[in-house]
Structure formats: C-alpha cells, structure tokens
Design a protein around this motif. Structure first.
Motif, PDB file in Angstrom:
ATOM      1  N   ALA B 103     -88.574  -9.781 -71.065  1.00  0.00           N
ATOM      2  CA  ALA B 103     -88.880 -11.285 -70.269  1.00  0.00           C
ATOM      3  C   ALA B 103     -88.323 -11.216 -69.117  1.00  0.00           C
ATOM      4  O   ALA B 103     -88.863 -11.416 -67.832  1.00  0.00           O
ATOM      5  CB  ALA B 103     -87.692 -12.176 -70.714  1.00  0.00           C
ATOM      6  N   LYS B 107     -90.678 -11.996 -65.877  1.00  0.00           N
ATOM      7  CA  LYS B 107     -89.923 -12.741 -64.236  1.00  0.00           C
ATOM      8  C   LYS B 107     -90.420 -11.904 -63.184  1.00  0.00           C
ATOM      9  O   LYS B 107     -90.605 -12.383 -62.034  1.00  0.00           O
ATOM     10  CB  LYS B 107     -88.755 -12.797 -64.777  1.00  0.00           C
ATOM     11  CG  LYS B 107     -87.894 -14.050 -63.664  1.00  0.00           C
ATOM     12  CD  LYS B 107     -86.458 -14.552 -63.605  1.00  0.00           C
ATOM     13  CE  LYS B 107     -85.710 -14.925 -62.356  1.00  0.00           C
ATOM     14  NZ  LYS B 107     -84.661 -15.396 -62.496  1.00  0.00           N
ATOM     15  N   THR B 122     -84.936 -16.540 -68.413  1.00  0.00           N
ATOM     16  CA  THR B 122     -84.872 -15.596 -68.912  1.00  0.00           C
ATOM     17  C   THR B 122     -84.241 -15.481 -70.219  1.00  0.00           C
ATOM     18  O   THR B 122     -83.144 -15.953 -70.333  1.00  0.00           O
ATOM     19  CB  THR B 122     -85.173 -14.371 -69.078  1.00  0.00           C
ATOM     20  OG1 THR B 122     -83.689 -13.534 -68.386  1.00  0.00           O
ATOM     21  CG2 THR B 122     -85.783 -13.619 -67.520  1.00  0.00           C
TER      22      THR B 122
END
Lengths: 438, 156
Positions: B103, B107, B122
C-alpha cells in the motif's frame, strides 16, 4: 544430532522387591513412537448418590487428559478385576498387575455448600506403593472440570517429572463465513475445547491474540477502527482499549512482556514495520528496531532478557535474537526456506516457529542459538505455534486449501508425536495457550 | 517476461469486468460519469498486482498508477484509501507487514506524481481479504494487490 533431553522419566518406581523383574519404568521420548503406559482410573467414589454421575464425569476428564497426552492408555473399566470401593482400603495390587495396569488413580468427590473437593491417590502398581502423598483440591462446583485437570496434572507431573498442562486455557480466533469475507471472533476455552466463551462480537477481523499470565487480559489485533490496531480486552468485563492510536500508523503482533507491564508490538508506518515496546500503564513507547525491512512477531525469553523475532532484512523471513533493549541482534535461522512466528518456550530451552519450504508449511523447534532444528509437522498451511505451559506440547493452526478450505487447531508434542485436532465449535485459528491456572 | 505477460493479462481481465468492491466506504456512481468512483474503478483501474513477496511496481502497475494519479488530480474532491493485500502463502503477521509495504509503494508513487499526501491513506489487510479463493497461482496473483478505494474528500 538431536539432544533435546526429553527423557520423560517415570519417577521412582523404587527398587522395591516386588518389582517383578521390571526395571524402573522409563519413557524416553526420542524420535520413535513410544508405547503409552497403561493406567487405571476408575470412576471416582462419592458418599452422596446425587454426586455419582459427576464423580464419574471427573474421572472421565482425568482419563481424557492422560490419554490426550499420548503418554498414557487408560484401561477400560470392563477389564477391571478389582473394584475400588473405599479410598482407604488396601489396593489389591495383584488384581491390577493381572490387567497390566502400571498406575492406578483413585479418587473421591465430596460436595458441600456449592463446592466440590476431590481427594485422590496415585499408585505404582508393580512397585506396590503410593506415588507421592494423597492430595485434595477444592473449587466451586461449576469448576468441576478444573478439579479433574488438576488431578490429571498431578498424575502427569509425578510420573513424568515434567510440569503439567491440563489446567490451562486457550484463547483463539473463531472463524465463520466464506474465505473472502471471513468473520473472526475472539474466544476462550479450556485447553481441551470445553467451556468456550466468546469475547468479541461478530463483524470484525481479529487476529493473533495473546493472553496475560493471570488470564485476565488478552491482547490482539482488531479492525474495529477500520485499520489494524493492537487492542487490549479484559476477559471478565470485556472492556476493550485500543493501544497506541497514532494517526497514519498501524499496529499488530502484540505480546505481553513477561512481567505483564508492557507490550511488544509491530508498528507499521509509511510501509516500514519495526518493533516497539509499549508501557501499558503510562503508554510510553520505546523503539527496539530501526531498519527498512519488516520486523515482526516478537517473543520474549521467559527470563525477559532476550527477544526472538522475524525479519526479512536478509531478503526473506528469518529468525533473529536480540537483547530486550534491542541491542546485539543475531540471526539464528540458516536452513533452506523461510522462518517466521518464533515463540520462546516457557522453559526457555526451545524456540518454536513456522517454516515455509518448497510450498509446504511446517511447525518446528530449534535451540535459542539456532541449533538442532527439528520439523514436527508438514501440510499445505501450518502456522502460529503456541506452547503448552510445560513447554512439551505445541498447539497451532492448520488450514486446508481451496475455496472450501478452513482453519482448525491441532496439537503436537515437541518430538512430533501425538498430532491431533483440538475440538472447537467451528473453524478456529491463532491459538494462544495460557500458563497453568492458579 | 512470462510473469509480466501473465500480470498484464490478469490486469486486462480485471479491467474488462466490473471489479467487485468490498470496501464499505465505496461511493456510488455511474461508470459513464468520468468523475465518479465507479468510473475510476472500471475505466482507470483501481488495483495493481505484485509478484510473490514483492512490493515492487512493475510496468503495468506503473501505467495504472499514472492513470490513477491523473484522475485523482483532476478530481480533487475525492480522497483515497489504498488497501494492501497478500495471498495466503505466508504467515499472518508477516503478510500484514507485506500488505502495508505494498500500500505504501502505491501511495509513494501517487504522491511522486503530484497527488497531495494528505488525500491518501493506507491500510493493510494481509491475507485476511482475498478476492479469489482458490489455492492456485491464478488466484494468488490476483490477491497480491493494492486497491485504491475512492472515498469522499474535503471538497466532495
């Protein structure tokens, strides 16, 4: 080679003259299958006819505990020649010798004022002597199974020289629903699957609990806030408290420190996961690792001086040991494959772990210095070992493959013998075994 | 090369059908409306896939994320939660850390392309929420994913 000293020595079957050519009984658990020791546990006596059924049930639980350890084979009652009718009458050793009972447990149940007292005695049949003093335990009548477990622990302990593990509890995750939307609830049960009680409601994901030494608190990871957060629940009041709720971070993998005053956990921030120690009372946080790799699944040595954990700093998951303050990190796993979820034995002598190698999962044990690695199980997916209070038995999660796959708890002893499913009301994962109850 | 091709095919297959979105916060909308979350899921592509035990973004993933970044910049009223996931072939807590790493990789890429940091959150689900439930690589490769879930933002 393996030198795990697992000589479970049957205690002091003295050199009594009547030993009938039998040497001292000795069970050495090494790698082979050993023959369980035949033992007679007649239904317990009682002077109160209203308690007869309960007295029989208590003896039944003692038999189940002993048989479940894999070290004993209770002899069926219909083979008995002698009947025990009075706790104080002399034991007819010849009658028990004739059916090859090596041990005899006799007991009596007394009920008064909502309490039960169990008196019991253990006999070495071929030495024709008692093994230890007679003992008695008292508890609320609703806790009758605990009385049975305490008797079984005393028998196990006297005959093996090891601590017992039957009067203990297991916190675990009860699973339901399909694999892609699985519902998970925290639950707690007796080690043998009896007395299951749910601690959390459906509708959450809860993971990897740990139970405090006194059984009063459970640490786990909850998604109740929408992201993984280490949470503490009181097992009596069910009050919950999210620990260390920092914006932008996620926490998981909590473990109590041996003194119960602190928590080791993993904190994930900007994709990097490291280990921290948190003071439960004041909330002060100490960082223990500082690396760009994944550091998780910590476990304290019982003396509180060292911590074993997993890290992928070498490129894949391996086990490392460091001092309690995070200094002196040393890798201990070097075999082929990946190693995770290390758990230090309550005796301090072994570290249990999950190993992945060639698409299979194993539960294994090794010395704290990484030597004498030994794999105990193999399947599509075995993980999350937890130690019995005596450090001689492990419980773990086994998951089966495919759309219909599910999780179940199993136990196995440290030699890889006596693999057996643990009964739970439904699918279950992530067991955490408590210490022996007070 | 083979792996890349497989990943690419999987991504095409995903884009071709409406992906199931299990996020409770998923916004309603019509796929035909280019400013809707439904359009983002179906046309832009809300997920990227990863190799075993990796959080590295491949060519296909980077292309998807370039498109996600453009859409997020054009539709500044939305925020997003990036969910990182792992397949079942790993231990539970390691997979939580791995999902967090995946994640975060998404990002970082979106922020580097100009999406404001504060719009992106996240979360990791480890191996707890697979979308495919078979125990074969065809399922595993679709479970090793990071999904950008569009949420209501400050300006929405």
């Amino acid at each position: 080679m393996l030198r795990v000293v697992l000589a479970l020595v049957l205690l002091a079957i003295g050199s009594a003259s009547v030993a009938q050519e039998r040497g001292p009984l000795r069970i050495e658990i090494t790698e082979g299958v050993i023959e369980p020791v035949p033992i007679a546990v007649p239904d317990f006596l009682t002077d109160d006819p209203a308690l007869a059924a309960r007295a029989a049930e208590i003896a039944g639980v003692v038999r189940a505990d002993l048989a479940g350890s894999g070290l004993f084979r209770p002899i069926p009652a219909d083979a008995f020649i002698s009947q025990v009718t009075n706790l104080d009458s002399p034991v007819q050793y010849a009658d028990w010798q004739a059916i090859n009972a090596q041990g005899l447990v006799t007991g009596k149940l007394i009920g008064a004022d909502g309490k039960y007292t169990v008196q019991f005695r253990l006999f070495d049949i071929f030495a024709e002597t008692t093994l230890g003093e007679g003992l008695q335990f008292t508890a609320a009548d609703t806790a009758w199974r605990r009385l049975a477990h305490k008797v079984a622990d005393a028998v196990y302990s006297r005959i093996t020289g090891e601590g017992g593990y039957f009067d203990s509890r297991v916190v675990f995750v009860a699973e339901s629903g399909p694999k892609d939307a699985r519902d998970k609830r925290l639950a707690i049960m007796d080690y043998d699957g009896a007395n299951t009680r749910y601690l959390t409601q459906p509708g959450d994901i809860v993971l990897a609990p740990r139970i405090s030494r006194d059984g009063g608190q459970v640490l786990y990871t909850s998604y109740a806030t929408g992201r993984p957060r280490v949470t503490l629940i009181e097992t009596e009041t069910l009050a919950t408290r999210v620990l260390d709720e920092q914006p932008g971070s996620m926490t998981f993998s909590p473990r109590f420190t041996p003194d119960g005053q602190g928590v080791l956990l993993s904190l994930s921030e900007r994709g990097n996961t490291d280990l921290y120690r948190l003071d439960l009372a004041g909330g002060a946080r100490t960082r223990l690792t500082e690396a760009p790799s994944i550091e998780t699944a910590p476990s304290f040595a019982p003396d509180g001086e060292r911590i074993v954990f997993e890290s992928d700093r070498s490129g894949n998951q391996q086990l490392y040991v460091m001092a309690a303050d995070g200094s002196g990190v040393e890798r201990i796993s070097f075999g082929p494959g990946r190693y995770g979820t290390p758990v230090w034995s309550p005796k301090g002598d072994l570290i249990a772990f999950t190993k992945q190698h060639r698409g299979r999962f194993h539960i294994g044990v090794m010395r704290p210095d990484g030597s004498e690695e030994r794999l105990l199980t193999a399947s599509f997916l075995d993980e999350s070992p937890t130690w019995a209070p005596n450090g001689r038995v492990l419980m773990f999660t086994r998951e089966t493959p495919g759309a219909a796959g599910g999780a179940q708890l199993f136990s196995v002893d440290v030699t890889g013998r006596n693999l057996r499913p643990v009964p739970t009301p439904g699918p279950a994962s992530d067991p955490a075994w408590s210490p022996l109850q007070e | 090369m083979t792996r890349l091709a497989v990943l690419f095919l999987a991504a095409v297959a995903l884009a071709a059908c409406e992906p199931t979105n299990r996020a409770p916060a998923a916004l309603p909308g019509v796929a035909g409306d280019p400013t809707s979350a439904a359009f983002f899921r179906a046309a832009v592509g809300d997920r990227v896939l990863f190799a075993v035990d990796e959080a590295t973004l491949g060519t296909q993933a980077r292309n998807t994320l370039e498109a996600q970044a453009r859409w997020l910049i054009e539709n500044g009223g939305y925020n997003a939660v990036i969910e990182g996931h792992a397949d079942e072939q790993g231990t539970r807590e390691y997979n939580l850390a791995l999902g967090a790493r995946r994640a975060a990789a998404v990002k970082e890429f979106l922020v580097a392309r100009g999406v404001a940091d504060g719009r992106l959150d996240t979360v990791t689900f480890g191996k707890e929420r697979p979308i495919e439930i078979c125990s074969e690589e065809t399922c595993y490769e679709r479970n090793r994913r990071a999904v950008t879930v569009i949420a209501a933002g400050a300006g929405a």
